[in-house]
Design a protein around this motif. Structure first.
Motif, PDB file in Angstrom:
ATOM      1  N   GLN A 188       0.830  -1.202   0.000  1.00  0.00           N
ATOM      2  CA  GLN A 188       0.000   0.000   0.000  1.00  0.00           C
ATOM      3  C   GLN A 188       0.866   1.254   0.000  1.00  0.00           C
ATOM      4  N   PRO A 189       0.337   2.356  -0.504  1.00  0.00           N
ATOM      5  CA  PRO A 189       1.087   3.624  -0.427  1.00  0.00           C
ATOM      6  C   PRO A 189       1.522   3.913   0.998  1.00  0.00           C
ATOM      7  N   GLY A 190       2.764   4.373   1.127  1.00  0.00           N
ATOM      8  CA  GLY A 190       3.336   4.627   2.439  1.00  0.00           C
ATOM      9  C   GLY A 190       4.039   3.438   3.050  1.00  0.00           C
ATOM     10  N   GLY A 191       3.888   2.286   2.432  1.00  0.00           N
ATOM     11  CA  GLY A 191       4.494   1.070   2.957  1.00  0.00           C
ATOM     12  C   GLY A 191       5.950   0.916   2.555  1.00  0.00           C
ATOM     13  N   SER A 192       6.507  -0.233   2.923  1.00  0.00           N
ATOM     14  CA  SER A 192       7.922  -0.517   2.672  1.00  0.00           C
ATOM     15  C   SER A 192       8.101  -1.882   2.038  1.00  0.00           C
ATOM     16  N   LEU A 193       9.161  -1.993   1.268  1.00  0.00           N
ATOM     17  CA  LEU A 193       9.604  -3.266   0.697  1.00  0.00           C
ATOM     18  C   LEU A 193      11.116  -3.275   0.668  1.00  0.00           C
ATOM     19  N   ARG A 194      11.665  -4.473   0.713  1.00  0.00           N
ATOM     20  CA  ARG A 194      13.121  -4.618   0.587  1.00  0.00           C
ATOM     21  C   ARG A 194      13.409  -5.581  -0.547  1.00  0.00           C
ATOM     22  N   LEU A 195      14.173  -5.113  -1.515  1.00  0.00           N
ATOM     23  CA  LEU A 195      14.610  -5.946  -2.632  1.00  0.00           C
ATOM     24  C   LEU A 195      16.037  -6.427  -2.374  1.00  0.00           C
ATOM     25  N   SER A 196      16.295  -7.652  -2.793  1.00  0.00           N
ATOM     26  CA  SER A 196      17.639  -8.199  -2.677  1.00  0.00           C
ATOM     27  C   SER A 196      18.055  -8.812  -4.000  1.00  0.00           C
TER      28      SER A 196
ATOM     29  N   GLN B  63      11.578  -0.055 -14.553  1.00  0.00           N
ATOM     30  CA  GLN B  63      10.881   0.260 -15.797  1.00  0.00           C
ATOM     31  C   GLN B  63       9.389   0.135 -15.569  1.00  0.00           C
ATOM     32  N   ALA B  64       8.708   1.256 -15.703  1.00  0.00           N
ATOM     33  CA  ALA B  64       7.258   1.275 -15.586  1.00  0.00           C
ATOM     34  C   ALA B  64       6.639   1.046 -16.962  1.00  0.00           C
ATOM     35  N   PRO B  65       5.398   0.585 -17.019  1.00  0.00           N
ATOM     36  CA  PRO B  65       4.756   0.342 -18.317  1.00  0.00           C
ATOM     37  C   PRO B  65       4.771   1.584 -19.195  1.00  0.00           C
ATOM     38  N   GLY B  66       5.220   1.412 -20.433  1.00  0.00           N
ATOM     39  CA  GLY B  66       5.238   2.513 -21.381  1.00  0.00           C
ATOM     40  C   GLY B  66       6.359   3.507 -21.185  1.00  0.00           C
TER      41      GLY B  66
ATOM     42  N   LEU C  86       6.644   4.288   0.128  1.00  0.00           N
ATOM     43  CA  LEU C  86       6.398   3.997  -1.289  1.00  0.00           C
ATOM     44  C   LEU C  86       5.188   4.747  -1.815  1.00  0.00           C
ATOM     45  N   LYS C  87       5.278   5.131  -3.069  1.00  0.00           N
ATOM     46  CA  LYS C  87       4.227   5.876  -3.757  1.00  0.00           C
ATOM     47  C   LYS C  87       3.746   5.072  -4.959  1.00  0.00           C
ATOM     48  N   PRO C  88       2.528   5.337  -5.421  1.00  0.00           N
ATOM     49  CA  PRO C  88       2.048   4.624  -6.612  1.00  0.00           C
ATOM     50  C   PRO C  88       2.984   4.785  -7.808  1.00  0.00           C
ATOM     51  N   GLU C  89       3.635   5.922  -7.914  1.00  0.00           N
ATOM     52  CA  GLU C  89       4.543   6.137  -9.039  1.00  0.00           C
ATOM     53  C   GLU C  89       5.830   5.320  -8.937  1.00  0.00           C
ATOM     54  N   ASP C  90       6.045   4.638  -7.841  1.00  0.00           N
ATOM     55  CA  ASP C  90       7.176   3.715  -7.718  1.00  0.00           C
ATOM     56  C   ASP C  90       6.862   2.353  -8.342  1.00  0.00           C
TER      57      ASP C  90
ATOM     58  N   THR D 146       4.507  -3.292  -6.970  1.00  0.00           N
ATOM     59  CA  THR D 146       3.243  -2.598  -7.212  1.00  0.00           C
ATOM     60  C   THR D 146       2.817  -1.883  -5.946  1.00  0.00           C
ATOM     61  N   VAL D 147       2.594  -0.581  -6.066  1.00  0.00           N
ATOM     62  CA  VAL D 147       2.169   0.233  -4.926  1.00  0.00           C
ATOM     63  C   VAL D 147       0.746   0.698  -5.205  1.00  0.00           C
TER      64      VAL D 147
END
Length: 120
Positions: A13-21, A39-42, A85-89, A117-118
């Protein structure tokens, strides 16, 4: 050969966190810079953050203060902590590493990508 394997994407959700490895494996002689792109769609693939072998970092303006890149040279891994996180992320996030293998010139390698996906 060299492989980069990413993990940690998902829906948040917006405002949340994720960790990529991302873990690099194979006949690695040395790893120079590592980084994350998305890379976002388009849209074209864009730099998110990079980190050198000695820990110098660089961030896209859009993620400064929210994302933190780090690496573990002993484990050949790079991580991206994403907060606020924001939707644009929303995008597919790709790991990149500049690697030299034995008896070959260094080149860039890419992971397969992980979806972030945010959305509420």
């Amino acid at each position: 050969q060299v492989q980069l394997v990413e993990s940690g994407g998902g829906l948040v959700q917006p405002g949340g966190s994720l960790r990529l490895s991302c873990a690099a494996s194979g006949s690695i002689f040395s790893i120079y810079a590592m980084g994350w792109y998305r890379q976002a769609p388009g849209k074209q693939r864009e730099l998110v953050a990079t980190i050198t072998s000695v820990g110098s970092t660089n961030y896209a303006d859009s993620v400064k203060g929210r994302f933190t890149i780090s690496r573990d040279n002993a484990k050949n891994t790079v991580s991206l902590q994403m907060n606020s996180l924001k939707p644009e992320d929303t995008a597919v996030y790709y790991c990149n590493a500049h690697i030299s293998v034995t008896f070959q010139a260094p080149r860039h390698y890419w992971g397969q990508g992980t979806q972030v996906t945010v959305s509420s």
